[in-house]
Design a protein around this motif. Structure first.
Motif, PDB file in Angstrom:
ATOM      1  N   ALA A   1      -2.057   0.859 -15.245  1.00  0.00           N
ATOM      2  CA  ALA A   1      -1.259   0.111 -14.259  1.00  0.00           C
ATOM      3  C   ALA A   1      -0.613  -1.106 -14.929  1.00  0.00           C
ATOM      4  N   PRO A   2       0.597  -1.451 -14.555  1.00  0.00           N
ATOM      5  CA  PRO A   2       1.255  -2.604 -15.187  1.00  0.00           C
ATOM      6  C   PRO A   2       0.701  -3.940 -14.732  1.00  0.00           C
ATOM      7  N   THR A   3       0.180  -4.007 -13.513  1.00  0.00           N
ATOM      8  CA  THR A   3      -0.326  -5.275 -12.978  1.00  0.00           C
ATOM      9  C   THR A   3      -1.713  -5.074 -12.386  1.00  0.00           C
ATOM     10  N   LEU A   4      -2.416  -6.180 -12.221  1.00  0.00           N
ATOM     11  CA  LEU A   4      -3.750  -6.116 -11.643  1.00  0.00           C
ATOM     12  C   LEU A   4      -3.706  -5.565 -10.222  1.00  0.00           C
ATOM     13  N   GLY A   5      -2.700  -5.944  -9.447  1.00  0.00           N
ATOM     14  CA  GLY A   5      -2.612  -5.479  -8.065  1.00  0.00           C
ATOM     15  C   GLY A   5      -2.603  -3.966  -7.969  1.00  0.00           C
ATOM     16  N   LEU A   6      -1.780  -3.323  -8.802  1.00  0.00           N
ATOM     17  CA  LEU A   6      -1.707  -1.863  -8.767  1.00  0.00           C
ATOM     18  C   LEU A   6      -3.009  -1.251  -9.286  1.00  0.00           C
ATOM     19  N   ALA A   7      -3.602  -1.873 -10.297  1.00  0.00           N
ATOM     20  CA  ALA A   7      -4.866  -1.357 -10.822  1.00  0.00           C
ATOM     21  C   ALA A   7      -5.956  -1.383  -9.755  1.00  0.00           C
ATOM     22  N   LEU A   8      -6.044  -2.466  -9.002  1.00  0.00           N
ATOM     23  CA  LEU A   8      -7.070  -2.562  -7.964  1.00  0.00           C
ATOM     24  C   LEU A   8      -6.820  -1.567  -6.833  1.00  0.00           C
ATOM     25  N   ARG A   9      -5.569  -1.360  -6.492  1.00  0.00           N
ATOM     26  CA  ARG A   9      -5.269  -0.376  -5.442  1.00  0.00           C
ATOM     27  C   ARG A   9      -5.689   1.029  -5.891  1.00  0.00           C
ATOM     28  N   ARG A  10      -5.419   1.353  -7.147  1.00  0.00           N
ATOM     29  CA  ARG A  10      -5.841   2.646  -7.673  1.00  0.00           C
ATOM     30  C   ARG A  10      -7.367   2.760  -7.644  1.00  0.00           C
ATOM     31  N   TRP A  11      -8.047   1.700  -8.077  1.00  0.00           N
ATOM     32  CA  TRP A  11      -9.509   1.730  -8.145  1.00  0.00           C
ATOM     33  C   TRP A  11     -10.102   1.957  -6.763  1.00  0.00           C
ATOM     34  N   CYS A  12      -9.589   1.240  -5.783  1.00  0.00           N
ATOM     35  CA  CYS A  12     -10.105   1.396  -4.419  1.00  0.00           C
ATOM     36  C   CYS A  12      -9.854   2.806  -3.893  1.00  0.00           C
ATOM     37  N   ARG A  13      -8.658   3.339  -4.155  1.00  0.00           N
ATOM     38  CA  ARG A  13      -8.327   4.683  -3.679  1.00  0.00           C
ATOM     39  C   ARG A  13      -9.198   5.737  -4.354  1.00  0.00           C
ATOM     40  N   HIS A  14      -9.384   5.600  -5.665  1.00  0.00           N
ATOM     41  CA  HIS A  14     -10.155   6.594  -6.393  1.00  0.00           C
ATOM     42  C   HIS A  14     -11.650   6.498  -6.089  1.00  0.00           C
ATOM     43  N   HIS A  15     -12.117   5.339  -5.655  1.00  0.00           N
ATOM     44  CA  HIS A  15     -13.534   5.210  -5.331  1.00  0.00           C
ATOM     45  C   HIS A  15     -13.926   6.166  -4.209  1.00  0.00           C
ATOM     46  N   SER A  16     -13.007   6.426  -3.307  1.00  0.00           N
ATOM     47  CA  SER A  16     -13.302   7.341  -2.194  1.00  0.00           C
ATOM     48  C   SER A  16     -13.457   8.782  -2.666  1.00  0.00           C
ATOM     49  N   LEU A  17     -13.015   9.078  -3.899  1.00  0.00           N
ATOM     50  CA  LEU A  17     -13.229  10.417  -4.454  1.00  0.00           C
ATOM     51  C   LEU A  17     -14.668  10.579  -4.935  1.00  0.00           C
ATOM     52  N   LEU A  18     -15.310   9.458  -5.241  1.00  0.00           N
ATOM     53  CA  LEU A  18     -16.707   9.502  -5.668  1.00  0.00           C
ATOM     54  C   LEU A  18     -17.652   9.567  -4.483  1.00  0.00           C
ATOM     55  N   THR A  19     -17.342   8.790  -3.444  1.00  0.00           N
ATOM     56  CA  THR A  19     -18.179   8.768  -2.239  1.00  0.00           C
ATOM     57  C   THR A  19     -17.332   8.359  -1.054  1.00  0.00           C
ATOM     58  N   ASP A  20     -17.597   8.986   0.075  1.00  0.00           N
ATOM     59  CA  ASP A  20     -16.899   8.571   1.296  1.00  0.00           C
ATOM     60  C   ASP A  20     -17.835   7.810   2.231  1.00  0.00           C
ATOM     61  N   ASP A  21     -18.941   7.320   1.688  1.00  0.00           N
ATOM     62  CA  ASP A  21     -19.847   6.497   2.491  1.00  0.00           C
ATOM     63  C   ASP A  21     -19.208   5.164   2.864  1.00  0.00           C
ATOM     64  N   VAL A  22     -18.369   4.655   1.963  1.00  0.00           N
ATOM     65  CA  VAL A  22     -17.689   3.378   2.207  1.00  0.00           C
ATOM     66  C   VAL A  22     -16.213   3.532   1.860  1.00  0.00           C
ATOM     67  N   LEU A  23     -15.422   2.665   2.435  1.00  0.00           N
ATOM     68  CA  LEU A  23     -14.005   2.594   2.104  1.00  0.00           C
ATOM     69  C   LEU A  23     -13.701   1.225   1.519  1.00  0.00           C
ATOM     70  N   LEU A  24     -12.994   1.207   0.398  1.00  0.00           N
ATOM     71  CA  LEU A  24     -12.585  -0.025  -0.245  1.00  0.00           C
ATOM     72  C   LEU A  24     -11.079  -0.158  -0.131  1.00  0.00           C
ATOM     73  N   SER A  25     -10.604  -1.360   0.114  1.00  0.00           N
ATOM     74  CA  SER A  25      -9.168  -1.568   0.249  1.00  0.00           C
ATOM     75  C   SER A  25      -8.788  -2.934  -0.289  1.00  0.00           C
ATOM     76  N   LEU A  26      -7.586  -3.023  -0.841  1.00  0.00           N
ATOM     77  CA  LEU A  26      -7.016  -4.289  -1.281  1.00  0.00           C
ATOM     78  C   LEU A  26      -6.027  -4.729  -0.223  1.00  0.00           C
ATOM     79  N   GLU A  27      -6.230  -5.935   0.303  1.00  0.00           N
ATOM     80  CA  GLU A  27      -5.383  -6.453   1.371  1.00  0.00           C
ATOM     81  C   GLU A  27      -4.839  -7.808   0.962  1.00  0.00           C
ATOM     82  N   ALA A  28      -3.536  -7.973   1.017  1.00  0.00           N
ATOM     83  CA  ALA A  28      -2.905  -9.243   0.639  1.00  0.00           C
ATOM     84  C   ALA A  28      -2.118  -9.789   1.821  1.00  0.00           C
TER      85      ALA A  28
END
Length: 350
Positions: A105-132
């Motif tokens: 990712a070119p910026t931290l913002g996009l990297a964090l959005r990807r990380w939160c989205r991909h975390h749901s592929l590991l487990t759907d027990d919790v949802l992570l989101s980046l909110e600005a």
């Protein structure tokens, strides 16, 4: 690549260095993950030089090095980087995969959005989101498809993990504006002052950490080589604070604008930023800035706004932006614009 056996006990001289601040409750959560699978945690505890009898001591604490050691051993033995936090195990390397997927990712913002989205592929027990929203950004953790809410250990581990990784991505300490948790204050609530460097609120609707949204625009500063090196010992990211802050210039601007009367000199400003005056000057120099230039920038912007939008007397404008007397303000304003404050105001009104 999971390991089937626990590593040999480490040197206690290294493990016991530093203050014992990490609550034993987190170790107890790991031992419960062992028990749920019919396994014995004694090997992992021995690796970290933690006596099994101490695990049930609610008031006991361990060092950061012990926490790193016992977590590493447990993840390998259980082949679960979630350490029992989720309904299914996260095999060894899961969080490394998330980190790699966000690295391009070119910026931290996009990297964090990807990380939160991909975390749901590991487990759907919790949802992570980046909110600005405005000047503030939040990483929120909410329960999803599991009847029981996330445990304290789960909430703390996930939020500390992403906060540490975010700081590593941009090679900068990211100070928190605050953190919130969906449970009552635990008996070891004092430890949260170390775990999260901002005001902590309990009994919230969901968990979240908040920080200055300006960090989202920072470029990623890591490559594949540094990623490989980091993943060899990734756990310190979550148990030890990152020191450097690459947004010191922005923080200085914010303090000078919000508290002009409290930041007359470097010592006062440094105290407000929780750094030494020497560190303040050095880090600003590293970022290509100087304190005087930033003070001039912030004061000039505020002065022109007040002169243009209000009819306040020149003396009051000088006081409002942090000058000790009117003559000093007039002299500085002439240096910025070539005009006195009165002349500049008249020209703008014409």
């Amino acid at each position: 690549m999971p390991a089937s056996t626990t590593r040999a006990p480490l040197d206690p001289a290294r493990l016991l260095v530093g203050p014992a601040l990490t609550p034993m409750a987190f170790v107890r959560a790991m031992t419960e993950a062992y028990e749920a699978r019919g396994l014995d945690p004694d090997g992992a505890l021995k690796t970290a030089h933690i006596a099994p009898a101490d695990v049930r001591n609610a008031g006991a604490r361990i060092t950061a090095a012990q926490m790193e050691a016992v977590s590493d051993a447990a993840m390998r033995e259980l082949d679960d980087e979630g350490l029992g936090c989720f309904s299914r195990a996260l095999p060894w390397g899961s969080y490394g995969m998330l980190a790699r997927a966000s690295l391009s990712a070119p910026t931290l913002g996009l990297a964090l959005r990807r990380w939160c989205r991909h975390h749901s592929l590991l487990t759907d027990d919790v949802l992570l989101s980046l909110e600005a929203t405005g000047d503030s950004a939040r990483i929120a953790l909410r329960p999803h498809r599991r009847p029981a809410p996330p445990t304290e250990f789960c909430v703390v581990s996930v939020l500390r993990n992403i906060h540490g990784l975010a700081s590593w991505y941009v090679d900068s300490r990211i100070p928190l504006q605050g953190a919130q948790f969906p449970y009552a204050p635990p008996p070891h609530v004092d430890a949260y002052r170390v775990l999260f460097d901002g005001p902590c609120a309990f009994g919230a609707e969901h968990a979240a950490i908040a920080f200055d949204a300006s960090y989202l625009a920072l470029p990623m500063r890591r490559d594949e080589t540094s990623m490989n090196q980091m993943l060899q010992r990734a756990l310190p990211l979550t148990v030890r604070a990152y020191r450097r802050d690459r947004l010191l210039v922005q923080r200085v601007r914010q303090v000078l604008a919000a508290q002009p009367l409290d930041a007359h000199n470097a010592e006062d400003l440094a105290a407000l930023l929780n750094v030494s005056a020497r560190t303040l000057h050095r880090q600003l120099r590293d970022e290509g800035a100087s304190l005087q230039a930033l003070k001039d920038e912030v004061r000039r912007q505020r002065a022109t706004e007040l002169l243009l939008r209000t009819r306040r007397p020149i003396k009051q404008v000088a006081q409002d932006i942090g000058f000790r007397n009117e003559k000093s303000f007039i002299r500085a304003f002439r240096g910025w614009t070539g005009r006195s404050p009165g002349e500049w105001r008249s020209e703008q009104a014409a």
